[in-house]
Structure formats: C-alpha cells, structure tokens
Design an enzyme around this catalytic site. Structure first.
Site, mmCIF file in Angstrom:
data_model
loop_
_atom_site.group_PDB
_atom_site.id
_atom_site.type_symbol
_atom_site.label_atom_id
_atom_site.label_comp_id
_atom_site.label_asym_id
_atom_site.label_seq_id
_atom_site.Cartn_x
_atom_site.Cartn_y
_atom_site.Cartn_z
ATOM 1 N N LYS A 128 -13.329 1.150 -1.231
ATOM 2 C CA LYS A 128 -14.243 1.277 -0.074
ATOM 3 C C LYS A 128 -15.585 1.966 -0.765
ATOM 4 C CE LYS A 128 -11.405 1.356 3.793
ATOM 5 N NZ LYS A 128 -10.503 2.511 5.220
ATOM 6 N N GLU A 178 0.805 -1.265 0.143
ATOM 7 C CA GLU A 178 0.102 0.024 -0.156
ATOM 8 C C GLU A 178 0.960 1.196 0.026
ATOM 9 O OE1 GLU A 178 -3.030 0.125 2.974
ATOM 10 O OE2 GLU A 178 -4.264 -1.396 2.053
ATOM 11 N N HIS A 180 10.835 -26.212 0.727
ATOM 12 C CA HIS A 180 9.962 -26.987 0.048
ATOM 13 C C HIS A 180 8.946 -26.685 -0.822
ATOM 14 C CE1 HIS A 180 12.352 -29.862 2.460
ATOM 15 N NE2 HIS A 180 12.306 -28.999 3.186
HETATM 16 O O1 PA5 Z 1 -3.304 1.629 5.726
HETATM 17 C C1 PA5 Z 1 -4.581 1.729 6.016
HETATM 18 O O2 PA5 Z 1 -4.731 3.037 6.215
HETATM 19 C C2 PA5 Z 1 -5.424 0.931 5.222
HETATM 20 O O3 PA5 Z 1 -5.071 -0.161 4.961
HETATM 21 C C3 PA5 Z 1 -6.414 0.681 6.447
HETATM 22 O O4 PA5 Z 1 -5.901 0.166 7.426
HETATM 23 C C4 PA5 Z 1 -7.593 -0.113 6.213
HETATM 24 O O5 PA5 Z 1 -8.529 0.076 5.073
HETATM 25 C C5 PA5 Z 1 -8.644 -0.181 7.541
HETATM 26 O O6 PA5 Z 1 -9.166 1.073 7.545
HETATM 27 P P1 PA5 Z 1 -9.878 1.635 8.978
HETATM 28 O O7 PA5 Z 1 -8.836 1.324 9.941
HETATM 29 O O8 PA5 Z 1 -10.412 3.064 8.754
HETATM 30 O O9 PA5 Z 1 -11.071 0.749 9.042
#
Ligand code: PA5
Length: 462
Positions: A436, A294, A323
């Site tokens: 989302k 990400e 393996h």
């Molecule tokens: O790194 C990030 O910000 C995202 O991957 C969030 O952790 C993930 O989408 C979950 O979001 P939230 O904590 O708002 O539910």
C-alpha cells in the site's frame, strides 16, 4: 452443528509416512491447545490483541442499527454496489454467493422478493468498472464503500470515480446513495463521511479486514439483500460456545488447526487445498485463501526469529476440479492437505431422467444430480486415500445463514489457533501495508516523496 471428519489424516488409514497418529498427537498437544483456547478467550477484550472478531456474535447494537437501516431503505434501490478490497470484500462475496438464490442479479424483482441486485467491485480494472456503468443505473443504486483504514488506494479511487458520476447524475441527492463502513476514528473516508453527511457504520477496533465479515462490513450488505442476519449471529454464537471447549476431541477448530500444523511440521505438507463440493460455496475458498495466506505467511515469529512460515492455500471446486487439479493432488508431490466441504442436503433436488437405458450412460437415469455430486465427493476422497493423500471433510447439513456463519467462524478460530501454534502474529500483515505504501509513493501521495524516489531508482534496476 457443522462437523469435521479427520480420519483420513490418520496413519491408520493413509499410512505412517503421510498420516498422523492422531490419538497420540491429541494427547501430546491437549495441554497446549487448552492453553491457547483459554488464552484467546482471556485476551479477546484486551485492546491491541486484534481479537474483537470473537465478540461479533454478541454485538446486538450493530445488528439492531443495520436492520433498522435496511428496513428504512427497503424498496428504494434496485442495486447495491459494494466497493472494497481484500477483507473488505471477500467475506461479502462468499456469503452472498452462498446464500442468495443462484444467478441472483439475473432474477426478476419478483423472484428476488423485491430485494436489490448486488455487485461487488473488488478490483480496479478500468474495463470492468466502465462495463458496470453500462449495466447499473446509478440513480437507482446504493453504494456501500467499505474500508477499515479509510484510505486504501483501490477502494478510494473507485469511490472517487463513482461519487463524481453520482454527483453529476443526482445532484446533491447523491449523498443519500452512499453508505460508508469504516473505522470510528481514523482515515479519510471517516472525514469525508462527516463532511458530506453519509450514513456511516463503524468497524470495531482490533479487527483485521480478513476477520471482519460478521461486523458491519458484511452485515450491512447482507441485510440490504434480505439475508437473515439474526440467523447469522446465532450461527456465530453457537459455534463460539462450542469452540470454547478446551477438550481437543470436542473442538473442531482446534482439531483442524493442530492437524494442519503437524502435517507441515512433521510431514512437510505446506499446501492447504480448500475444496467445497457445492458451486454456491466456491467463493468461500477465495475468502479462506486470504484468511490463511495473510494470517500465516510471516517472516518472523513472536520472538523476532526469522522463520518465513506459511501454508500456501489453493482453491478448488468439486466436481469441476476432478477434471483439472485432482490429477495433481493424487499423483503429484505428496505435500498437500485437502479440506473438502460437503453439503448433506441441497435446497433442491434435480432428477436425472430415465433415458438412454441401454447405453453406457443409462446408469445415471433415475438418480439425482445431488447423489451424483456427493458420489463424486466420496470417490475423490477414496482415491486420495488410495494414493496415501491426507484430507479433512467439513460437513454442513445444508447451506443457510446459520450453517454458513458457523463454517466461516470456525475457520477463523482455526486460523487463530494455528497462528498460536506457530507462535506468530496472526493478525498483522506488514507486506500488505508495504505494498500500500509503495503504491502511495508511486502515485504521488504527500509525505511519501522520499520513498518515491528510492522506489523509482529500484524500479529502473530490476
Ligand atoms: O486483512 C486485512 O486487513 C487486509 O487484507 C485488508 O482487508 C485490505 O487491505 C483492505 O483494507 P481496508 O479495509 O483498510 O481498505
């Protein structure tokens, strides 16, 4: 302190076609690295920079409140159930899997020193959710719902299901079984927590989910199951001080970042394998995959030029993957940089009995499982060198709160530094937001009607 060995990325060891002239590169990039480290440390307190995670080693107030809460609820619950996804779950899973005794949830109360079992629901599979209700008693469960945005569909759907069940089983008392971890100002969870009166912890501003493990996101569940969060904080603090050093020869996060960057830019190695030789560290790889993917997978750089950059992370486990994937790592495309994590001293020693002396497995007798695992790590390293494949090795003296905190924090800083080298925004994730929003539209959330229609039309054509 944890250590990084980068020699197996050097052209002197694996040849000029696949290795780097590290001394030359360290000299060439020293000024850039100095500027990046100085700039990150100067910008970290500025709003909007998303660098507040660099201050989590100094957040004494939160640590105090978390410890106070954990001691208040001590002995009151049999289970902790964490609801969250992505950055709101993966750090918690990685750290508890590493630091709690193996098979924690199967141990007796006594073996767990009367600390609760812990479950993470980080997906929305109906079968696994329903299955969980067969094994935990909600009347004896504390639910920690974690979402920074406060309205992630997966987490909030889980929460709605569980809250409803708890209300039916516990009546009004259900409120005392819920702890919310969310943003201070925004989001629906914050409103619900106010309205229903849940105990609430806040995630500081300017921390993306994947950099939030040492905020209340992780500290609350860690303290509830008896991990020493002071030692965690000391680990981050000591690593943070070490990584303020602008001399690349002294800064392992800068070394890791620069080597990954140059392996991509100069030698076309765009795949990063994370391979701990320890089952307890298996989920550190899951956490790393999100952090790397990400943070570095970006369409545009900071100058708005389209670059479609990113290093694809792969998780592997030693010795298991010897393996499975190592055949590919050795003989497949030479497009990977492997990071091994090696544990010098395991908590326990397991001797292999001296048996079958006159057979082909007699050599194992009298050795330990510990020796065998680290011999396998060494043999994989050597075989990769034989095939001119680059690898890094991070060494931990042992697996404990202090070392795990150092490891994760170092990998966070490595990610921030490499993001600067690529000149990208390491901390945003527009594609996660897009997915989302598409989900909100398809599920009929108010305000998303227009995009719902467009989405349905598109869906019909693909
Ligand atoms: O790194 C990030 O910000 C995202 O991957 C969030 O952790 C993930 O989408 C979950 O979001 P939230 O904590 O708002 O539910």
């Amino acid at each position: 302190m944890i250590k990084l060995n980068y020699r197996k990325t050097d052209s002197a060891i694996i040849g000029a076609d696949n290795g780097l002239n590290l001394e030359e590169e360290f000299t060439n990039y020293q000024e850039a690295i100095t500027n990046i480290i100085t700039s990150l440390n100067q910008r970290k307190d500025k709003p909007g920079q998303n660098l507040q995670w660099m201050n989590l080693g100094y957040n004494e107030e939160t640590v105090w409140y978390v410890k106070e809460f954990a001691s208040m609820v001590r002995n009151r619950f049999d289970n902790i159930l964490v609801l969250g996804i992505g950055g709101s779950a993966l750090g918690g899973i990685a750290v508890t899997e590493a630091l709690l005794k193996p098979y924690w949830n199967l141990l007796t109360n006594e073996q767990r020193n009367n600390f609760p079992r812990i479950f993470f629901l980080d997906n929305i599979d109906p079968d696994s959710m329903n299955g969980l209700f067969d094994v935990i008693d909600l009347k004896k469960t504390l639910v920690n719902v974690i979402t920074k945005s406060g309205d992630t569909a997966e987490t909030m759907a889980q929460f709605m299901v569980i809250r409803d069940k708890m209300k039916k089983e516990l009546g009004d008392d259900y409120r005392k079984h819920i702890v919310a971890t969310t943003d201070k100002k925004m989001g629906i969870l914050k409103q619900l927590a106010n309205q229903d009166g849940y105990k609430t912890f806040f995630i500081p501003d300017d921390i993306s989910g994947r950099f939030s493990v040492f905020s209340a996101v992780g500290l609350v569940p860690f303290a509830l199951v008896g991990l020493d969060i002071d030692k965690i904080i000391n680990g981050i603090k000591d690593m943070d001080l070490a990584l303020k050093n602008t001399d690349i020869h002294q800064n392992i996060a800068a070394q890791g970042a620069l080597i990954h960057y140059l392996m991509d830019k100069k030698l076309g190695k765009k795949i990063s394998v994370m391979m701990p030789y320890s089952s307890r560290l298996k989920y550190v790889s899951d956490w790393f995959v999100q952090l790397w993917a990400e943070s570095l997978g970006k369409e545009y750089n900071n100058n708005d030029e389209k670059i479609n950059t990113g290093l694809t992370p792969i998780k592997a486990l030693g010795a298991t993957d010897q393996h499975s994937q190592v055949q590919l790592f050795n003989e497949g495309p030479n497009d990977k940089l492997i990071t091994f994590i090696r544990v010098e001293n395991f908590d326990t020693t397991l001797e292999i009995p001296k048996e079958f002396e006159y057979t082909g497995i007699g050599y194992l007798g009298g050795k330990t499982i510990n020796e065998l695992l680290n011999a396998e790590a060494d043999s994989t390293k050597v075989s990769l060198v034989d095939y001119s494949r680059p690898s890094l090795t991070i060494s931990l003296e042992k697996i404990d709160e202090y070392n795990i905190a150092q490891l994760l924090y170092m990998l966070e800083v490595q990610t921030a530094i490499i993001g600067e080298l690529y000149n990208i925004n390491t901390f945003n994730h527009p594609s996660v937001e897009q997915a989302k929003n598409y989900t909100y539209a398809l599920m009929g959330r108010a305000g998303y009607e227009g995009s719902a229609e467009a989405l349905r039309e598109k869906l019909a054509t693909i």
